[in-house]
Design an enzyme around this catalytic site. Sequence first.
Site, PDB file in Angstrom:
ATOM      1  N   CYS A   1      13.657 -25.627   9.299  1.00 13.82           N
ATOM      2  CA  CYS A   1      12.367 -26.256   9.034  1.00 13.82           C
ATOM      3  C   CYS A   1      12.584 -27.449   8.108  1.00 13.82           C
ATOM      4  CB  CYS A   1      11.426 -25.254   8.382  1.00 13.82           C
ATOM      5  SG  CYS A   1       9.829 -25.914   7.926  1.00 13.82           S
TER       6      CYS A   1
ATOM      7  N   GLU B   1      12.203 -20.469  17.266  1.00 15.29           N
ATOM      8  CA  GLU B   1      11.861 -19.524  16.204  1.00 15.29           C
ATOM      9  C   GLU B   1      12.038 -20.198  14.856  1.00 15.29           C
ATOM     10  OE1 GLU B   1      13.403 -16.397  13.216  1.00 15.29           O
ATOM     11  OE2 GLU B   1      14.296 -18.229  14.015  1.00 15.29           O
TER      12      GLU B   1
ATOM     13  N   ARG C   1       9.456  -8.303   8.642  1.00 17.43           N
ATOM     14  CA  ARG C   1      10.011  -9.650   8.815  1.00 17.43           C
ATOM     15  C   ARG C   1       9.084 -10.457   9.715  1.00 17.43           C
ATOM     16  NH1 ARG C   1      15.251 -11.284   8.061  1.00 17.43           N
ATOM     17  NH2 ARG C   1      15.900 -13.242   9.021  1.00 17.43           N
TER      18      ARG C   1
ATOM     19  N   ARG D   1       8.032 -13.952  11.476  1.00 13.40           N
ATOM     20  CA  ARG D   1       8.583 -15.222  11.924  1.00 13.40           C
ATOM     21  C   ARG D   1       7.622 -15.857  12.924  1.00 13.40           C
ATOM     22  NH1 ARG D   1      11.169 -14.569   8.077  1.00 13.40           N
ATOM     23  NH2 ARG D   1      13.428 -14.725   7.774  1.00 13.40           N
TER      24      ARG D   1
END
Length: 420
Positions: free
Chosen positions: A167, A210, A254, A256
Amino acid sequence: MKMTEKVSIDEFDGKKFKIRFTVEVDNKKAVLTHYLQNRRNGIQTHFEEEATQYLKEITTYKNEVENINLVEDTAEQHLLFEIETVPFPAPTNPTFTFIDLFAGIGGFRLALQNLGGECVFTSEWDKFSQTTYRANFGQVPFGDITKESTKRYIPAEFDVLCGGFPCQPFSHAGLKKGFEDTRGTLFFDVVDIINSRRETENPVKIVFLENVKGLKNHDKGNTLKTIIKTLEKLGYETKYEILNSRNFGVPQNRERIFIIGWLKDDTKSFNFPLGIDRDNEIIYKKEDLKDIKETNVGSILINKPEEKYTISDKLYAGHIRRRKEHKEKGNGFGFSSVNENSTYTSTISARYYKDGSEILIEQKNANPRKLTPREAANLQGYPSDFLIPVSDNQAYKQFGNSVSVPVIQTVFNEIQKQLM
């Protein structure tokens, strides 16, 4: 482009020798291992001449220095055998092809191979991740994807582009510029690959990306808006969703974000598998997932881990002190501990190797311990025969950076059903 005609390398059986080979130094092993696997499965590569030259150099060296009578065909068969005997070779009768960008240790690849896909190109710049990738899949990933000298090895035709790109911030002007504004970011390289095939007979059919959950609100949402707008300008319908691994049979909290792009087609649409129903009950139970045996933390733990994984008195005292300080400030942060009866852990990250504070395992009459690397692999849904050929610290970084394999596999299974 960084080229060489004489370099020292590690041979595939662990011996070192010098070769003359006019290919970028960082990609020489990738060239040969990709060529051999593609040839094994009847896929023609556009860099066959470079690969066969490399094979010839290996043969010449072994004959001259080791004084053996080896022919190129024999050397090729030896290396082909090595590729075929890795834990997770490519399927011999694939139903689709894909490229694996920012590949890490191959979480995307493992999931897509389980569903019949063949990886025809992979890129990962970290040398330790490359080691793990090759040990498990028989291929050395190509290096820096930002370089044209790496991109030139990508085949002209493949069905799916997948990867967990890092990112990075785009400027606010990106909402107007789109593709152009992504320059200088790694997402630009994804777009560049897609765009280069846009007007050909073989455009990329599916884009499967992802990223961390924070991408949704990164730069006040401008980063995600730029990504979606850019993909739409390239001719793709898009959808994104935040998914939690714990809802897909993985005992880890988690979250995502996943972005799916498919070539515009009025007859097709896509709905994400959320893993939960309207009553917030988990849909994907353990029997639905190939690589997870149970859905509680106890199932991933090793019975008698080595003593070295138990944290020291000094480190434990530091964890307790920091937890108390955070509690007094009202932010609730501190180390996270679980036991074999816990339903799920917190998120494992690449920094886990530092102090294990995200996930500590409670022990009777002893300080808590860190996960072992094998437990970290289990926590991300990797099968038990997945090889870990690196140090503990590197393994923690690799699994912390990885995708949860069952989530990728479940999502792509829906992609196949709905879009392909």
